[in-house]
Design a protein around this motif. Structure first.
Motif, short mmCIF file in Angstrom:
data_model
loop_
_atom_site.label_atom_id
_atom_site.label_comp_id
_atom_site.label_asym_id
_atom_site.label_seq_id
_atom_site.Cartn_x
_atom_site.Cartn_y
_atom_site.Cartn_z
N SER A 133 -9.03 -0.97 -10.72
CA SER A 133 -9.17 -2.24 -10.01
C SER A 133 -9.90 -1.86 -8.42
CB SER A 133 -7.45 -2.29 -9.30
OG SER A 133 -7.59 -3.23 -8.26
N ILE A 134 -10.61 -2.70 -8.12
CA ILE A 134 -11.42 -2.73 -7.04
C ILE A 134 -10.80 -3.26 -6.12
CG2 ILE A 134 -13.68 -3.51 -5.88
CD1 ILE A 134 -14.80 -3.57 -8.89
N GLY A 158 -11.39 -6.93 -10.12
CA GLY A 158 -12.35 -5.98 -10.84
C GLY A 158 -11.81 -4.93 -11.44
N ASP A 172 -13.91 -2.83 -16.32
CA ASP A 172 -15.01 -2.20 -15.68
C ASP A 172 -16.15 -2.20 -16.45
OD1 ASP A 172 -16.58 -0.36 -14.05
OD2 ASP A 172 -15.49 1.46 -14.81
#
Length: 263
Positions: A222-223, A258, A261
């Motif tokens: 996770s972004i 996000g 990936d």
């Protein structure tokens, strides 16, 4: 951007809480006449009252029908025969080890998460195409591509609806009807709060803190580094249903923070 869906009739399945509720409220705020759906009349009525309190003048009606089988979907179509917008949000989830999932549970997940959307899209899109305008959205998940080892039966249904949305978009090419899937990542819904309840009790932390820990530990790619809110996901769905989204079809639209990936 001013989204105006005045005069449009919208169905949001499974919309008494969570993402579905957020989408129903967002569409109502944009001027659509929205059908709120759930299995129990009291939960549908409560959701409608909550939306009306938040959106004065909201145009809402109720469909207290279980859409988890063919009979329920047929009953909905008989009671509400025409829509301009269909958001197939209805879904069930929950961790379960692969070796302990009986056949009946695989079938139940498929019926609720996949076939409810198939049946409703089949029922409503022909008239949309004849009018030259319509929107169909399938709620998928980042789990469609990032299959959870503890929810394989859930992940496969979310992969399925991405495929269905893409194929149906092709089938309706040139009609003015768009079909898309929306892929939320971890989202702090009531269902997720329930899933995290044991950890909340064990740690003494607030559910928001436990949810952040879950994202960091279980979705390390996770972004965003936190779960999305219901409103953040609903905003994407409302846009996808808008006139402004007329060139977006056959797409798998991510609201995953996000997590996936890939480019």
């Amino acid at each position: 951007m001013q989204i105006d869906l005045s005069g449009k009739r919208a169905l949001v399945t499974g919309s008494t809480q969570g993402i579905g509720f957020g989408v129903a409220q967002g569409l109502a705020a944009a001027g659509a006449q929205v059908t709120v759906n759930g299995r129990r009349r009291e939960s549908v009525d409560a959701a409608i009252a909550e939306i009306k309190a938040a959106v004065p003048g909201a145009k809402l009606d109720a469909a207290a029908i279980d859409l988890g089988d063919a009979a329920g979907c047929a009953a909905l179509v008989a009671a509400h025969p025409d829509y301009d917008i269909v958001v197939n949000n209805l879904g069930i989830f929950g961790p379960h080890d692969f070796y302990d999932i009986p056949d009946e549970e695989w079938t139940r997940f498929f019926e609720v998460n996949v076939m409810s959307g198939v049946r409703l899209a089949r029922a409503y899109t022909k008239a949309m195409a004849e009018r030259g305008w319509g929107r169909v959205v399938f709620l998928s998940s980042e789990s469609a591509f990032n299959i959870p080892a503890d929810m394989i039966h859930y992940g496969f249904t979310k992969t399925a609806v991405v495929s269905i949305a893409r194929g149906l978009a092709k089938r309706l090419a040139g009609t003015g009807v768009t079909v898309n899937s929306v892929l939320p990542g971890p989202t702090l819904t009531k269902g997720v709060e329930d899933m995290l309840a044991e950890q909340v009790a064990a740690t003494g932390k607030r559910v928001e803190e436990v949810a952040v820990d879950f994202v960091v530990n279980e979705r390390p790619s996770s972004i965003l580094r936190r779960p999305a809110t219901v409103e953040e996901v609903a905003n994407m769905v409302v846009y996808t249903c808008s006139t402004q989204a007329s060139a977006t079809t056959g797409a798998a639209l991510r609201v995953d923070g996000g997590v996936l990936d890939s480019l």
